[in-house]
Design a protein around this motif. Structure first.
Motif, PDB file in Angstrom:
ATOM      1  N   SER A  57       0.823  -1.214   0.000  1.00  6.97           N
ATOM      2  CA  SER A  57       0.000   0.000   0.000  1.00  6.97           C
ATOM      3  C   SER A  57       0.859   1.267   0.000  1.00  6.97           C
ATOM      4  CB  SER A  57      -0.916  -0.018   1.223  1.00  6.97           C
ATOM      5  OG  SER A  57      -1.647   1.173   1.304  1.00  6.97           O
ATOM      6  N   LYS A  58       1.862   1.283   0.846  1.00  4.03           N
ATOM      7  CA  LYS A  58       2.729   2.459   0.929  1.00  4.03           C
ATOM      8  C   LYS A  58       3.613   2.592  -0.314  1.00  4.03           C
ATOM      9  CE  LYS A  58       2.827   2.696   6.009  1.00  4.03           C
ATOM     10  NZ  LYS A  58       1.472   2.997   6.125  1.00  4.03           N
ATOM     11  N   SER A  59       4.015   1.470  -0.883  1.00  2.00           N
ATOM     12  CA  SER A  59       4.824   1.517  -2.112  1.00  2.00           C
ATOM     13  C   SER A  59       4.003   2.055  -3.269  1.00  2.00           C
ATOM     14  CB  SER A  59       5.366   0.125  -2.457  1.00  2.00           C
ATOM     15  OG  SER A  59       6.265  -0.313  -1.468  1.00  2.00           O
ATOM     16  N   TRP A  60       2.780   1.573  -3.413  1.00  2.01           N
ATOM     17  CA  TRP A  60       1.915   2.078  -4.484  1.00  2.01           C
ATOM     18  C   TRP A  60       1.665   3.562  -4.295  1.00  2.01           C
ATOM     19  CZ3 TRP A  60       1.791  -0.181  -8.818  1.00  2.01           C
ATOM     20  CH2 TRP A  60       1.732  -1.559  -8.938  1.00  2.01           C
ATOM     21  N   ALA A  61       1.432   4.002  -3.058  1.00  2.85           N
ATOM     22  CA  ALA A  61       1.197   5.428  -2.795  1.00  2.85           C
ATOM     23  C   ALA A  61       2.413   6.247  -3.235  1.00  2.85           C
ATOM     24  CB  ALA A  61       0.895   5.658  -1.310  1.00  2.85           C
ATOM     25  N   PHE A  62       3.603   5.784  -2.895  1.00  6.34           N
ATOM     26  CA  PHE A  62       4.819   6.478  -3.299  1.00  6.34           C
ATOM     27  C   PHE A  62       4.947   6.509  -4.816  1.00  6.34           C
ATOM     28  CE2 PHE A  62       9.224   5.695  -4.713  1.00  6.34           C
ATOM     29  CZ  PHE A  62       9.724   6.974  -4.538  1.00  6.34           C
ATOM     30  N   LEU A  63       4.771   5.367  -5.474  1.00  8.36           N
ATOM     31  CA  LEU A  63       4.946   5.290  -6.929  1.00  8.36           C
ATOM     32  C   LEU A  63       3.934   6.170  -7.656  1.00  8.36           C
ATOM     33  CD1 LEU A  63       5.626   1.468  -7.301  1.00  8.36           C
ATOM     34  CD2 LEU A  63       7.307   3.327  -7.482  1.00  8.36           C
ATOM     35  N   HIS A  64       2.674   6.114  -7.240  1.00 12.42           N
ATOM     36  CA  HIS A  64       1.647   6.944  -7.885  1.00 12.42           C
ATOM     37  C   HIS A  64       1.925   8.430  -7.675  1.00 12.42           C
ATOM     38  CE1 HIS A  64      -1.136   3.981  -9.438  1.00 12.42           C
ATOM     39  NE2 HIS A  64      -1.125   3.335  -8.288  1.00 12.42           N
ATOM     40  N   THR A  65       2.366   8.792  -6.479  1.00 12.67           N
ATOM     41  CA  THR A  65       2.670  10.196  -6.207  1.00 12.67           C
ATOM     42  C   THR A  65       3.868  10.642  -7.028  1.00 12.67           C
ATOM     43  OG1 THR A  65       1.745   9.970  -3.982  1.00 12.67           O
ATOM     44  CG2 THR A  65       3.178  11.868  -4.385  1.00 12.67           C
ATOM     45  N   MET A  66       4.866   9.789  -7.134  1.00 15.22           N
ATOM     46  CA  MET A  66       6.037  10.107  -7.952  1.00 15.22           C
ATOM     47  C   MET A  66       5.618  10.313  -9.417  1.00 15.22           C
ATOM     48  SD  MET A  66       9.614   8.011  -8.375  1.00 15.22           S
ATOM     49  CE  MET A  66       8.818   6.563  -9.047  1.00 15.22           C
ATOM     50  N   ALA A  67       4.768   9.438  -9.918  1.00 12.87           N
ATOM     51  CA  ALA A  67       4.293   9.572 -11.297  1.00 12.87           C
ATOM     52  C   ALA A  67       3.453  10.835 -11.478  1.00 12.87           C
ATOM     53  CB  ALA A  67       3.483   8.336 -11.698  1.00 12.87           C
ATOM     54  N   HIS A 127      -0.909  -1.294 -11.764  1.00 13.68           N
ATOM     55  CA  HIS A 127      -1.489  -1.494 -10.441  1.00 13.68           C
ATOM     56  C   HIS A 127      -2.795  -2.284 -10.547  1.00 13.68           C
ATOM     57  CE1 HIS A 127      -2.443   0.564  -6.303  1.00 13.68           C
ATOM     58  NE2 HIS A 127      -2.617  -0.746  -6.257  1.00 13.68           N
ATOM     59  N   ASN A 128      -3.609  -1.958 -11.543  1.00 11.19           N
ATOM     60  CA  ASN A 128      -4.863  -2.689 -11.728  1.00 11.19           C
ATOM     61  C   ASN A 128      -4.617  -4.156 -12.072  1.00 11.19           C
ATOM     62  OD1 ASN A 128      -6.743  -0.752 -11.012  1.00 11.19           O
ATOM     63  ND2 ASN A 128      -6.910   0.072 -13.087  1.00 11.19           N
ATOM     64  N   GLU A 129      -3.562  -4.443 -12.817  1.00 12.58           N
ATOM     65  CA  GLU A 129      -3.222  -5.844 -13.098  1.00 12.58           C
ATOM     66  C   GLU A 129      -2.895  -6.581 -11.803  1.00 12.58           C
ATOM     67  OE1 GLU A 129      -0.358  -6.588 -16.248  1.00 12.58           O
ATOM     68  OE2 GLU A 129      -1.077  -4.835 -17.353  1.00 12.58           O
ATOM     69  N   PHE A 139      -9.044   0.336 -10.085  1.00 13.26           N
ATOM     70  CA  PHE A 139      -9.220   1.786  -9.931  1.00 13.26           C
ATOM     71  C   PHE A 139      -9.512   2.380 -11.301  1.00 13.26           C
ATOM     72  CE2 PHE A 139      -7.547   6.136  -9.778  1.00 13.26           C
ATOM     73  CZ  PHE A 139      -8.208   6.619  -8.659  1.00 13.26           C
ATOM     74  N   ASP A 140     -10.395   3.364 -11.356  1.00 15.78           N
ATOM     75  CA  ASP A 140     -10.700   4.058 -12.599  1.00 15.78           C
ATOM     76  C   ASP A 140      -9.533   4.985 -12.939  1.00 15.78           C
ATOM     77  OD1 ASP A 140     -11.643   5.590 -14.698  1.00 15.78           O
ATOM     78  OD2 ASP A 140     -13.529   6.119 -13.720  1.00 15.78           O
ATOM     79  N   CYS A 141      -8.755   4.602 -13.947  1.00 18.01           N
ATOM     80  CA  CYS A 141      -7.534   5.341 -14.288  1.00 18.01           C
ATOM     81  C   CYS A 141      -7.800   6.761 -14.782  1.00 18.01           C
ATOM     82  CB  CYS A 141      -6.706   4.554 -15.309  1.00 18.01           C
ATOM     83  SG  CYS A 141      -5.985   3.048 -14.618  1.00 18.01           S
ATOM     84  N   LYS A 142      -9.040   7.084 -15.145  1.00 20.80           N
ATOM     85  CA  LYS A 142      -9.358   8.463 -15.523  1.00 20.80           C
ATOM     86  C   LYS A 142      -9.257   9.399 -14.318  1.00 20.80           C
ATOM     87  CE  LYS A 142     -13.279   7.364 -17.169  1.00 20.80           C
ATOM     88  NZ  LYS A 142     -14.315   6.582 -17.711  1.00 20.80           N
ATOM     89  N   LEU A 143      -9.266   8.840 -13.115  1.00 20.87           N
ATOM     90  CA  LEU A 143      -9.260   9.638 -11.892  1.00 20.87           C
ATOM     91  C   LEU A 143      -7.885   9.704 -11.228  1.00 20.87           C
ATOM     92  CD1 LEU A 143     -12.583   8.249 -10.361  1.00 20.87           C
ATOM     93  CD2 LEU A 143     -12.260  10.321 -11.735  1.00 20.87           C
ATOM     94  N   VAL A 144      -6.871   9.224 -11.919  1.00 16.77           N
ATOM     95  CA  VAL A 144      -5.557   9.078 -11.297  1.00 16.77           C
ATOM     96  C   VAL A 144      -4.976  10.413 -10.811  1.00 16.77           C
ATOM     97  CG1 VAL A 144      -4.089   9.147 -13.370  1.00 16.77           C
ATOM     98  CG2 VAL A 144      -3.441   7.727 -11.448  1.00 16.77           C
ATOM     99  N   ASN A 145      -5.109  11.482 -11.560  1.00 21.00           N
ATOM    100  CA  ASN A 145      -4.556  12.765 -11.112  1.00 21.00           C
ATOM    101  C   ASN A 145      -5.351  13.365  -9.958  1.00 21.00           C
ATOM    102  OD1 ASN A 145      -2.294  12.760 -12.721  1.00 21.00           O
ATOM    103  ND2 ASN A 145      -3.230  13.964 -14.354  1.00 21.00           N
TER     104      ASN A 145
END
Length: 158
Positions: A57-67, A127-129, A139-145
């Motif tokens: 969970s924390k790794s995904w949060a970091f990676l998504h925030t970095m992206a 992440h969805n995979e 997760f709906d990728c249209k909402l990623v930002n």
């Protein structure tokens, strides 16, 4: 008593020793209070090593925030660095099963580093995979930002 460190040369031994003990006891009490606040409602400490789910969970949060904060128009060096980051990350990720899975995913779907949008969408799909493999909702990728950079449109992050 002042917050200054006691000066042994300026104080008789008995007074100096008493202040040292008071300082030690004070520090010990502060540490005890801090440890008590680290105990969560279920009786476990909040500062224990992460388990697989917490790490994920924390790794995904970091990676998504970095992206989310990756440049819209990255330089060639930034593109290469980000690509390298994901490959290196996959080699050193602490969960061996997860690391090997990410390494396999990177073989058939390398990071898309041409822009913030492309990287964020690539990561969301990746992440969805993983979520699908784990039986979790996608997760709906249209909402990623909204999720990782701007905040929700309803203002709930303001």
């Amino acid at each position: 008593m002042s917050n200054e460190k006691p000066c042994r040369a300026c104080t008789d031994f008995r007074t100096w020793a008493k202040r040292q003990k008071e300082a030690y006891d004070s520090e010990k009490e502060a540490q005890k209070k801090q440890n008590q606040t680290l105990i969560s409602n279920n009786g476990t400490r909040d500062n224990c090593p992460l388990d697989k789910d917490e790490l994920g969970s924390k790794s995904w949060a970091f990676l998504h925030t970095m992206a989310a904060y990756y440049p819209d128009k990255p330089s060639e060096e930034q593109k290469a660095d980000m690509n390298n980051f994901f490959h290196i990350f996959s080699k050193f990720y602490p969960c061996n099963i997860c690391a090997k899975d990410l390494q396999e995913q990177l073989k058939y779907s390398p990071p898309e580093t041409d822009s913030q949008e492309k990287l964020s969408q690539w990561l969301c799909k990746l992440h969805n995979e993983v979520n699908t493999k784990l039986g979790k909702p996608e997760f709906d990728c249209k909402l990623v930002n909204q999720r990782w950079r701007d905040g929700w449109l309803d203002g709930s992050c303001d």
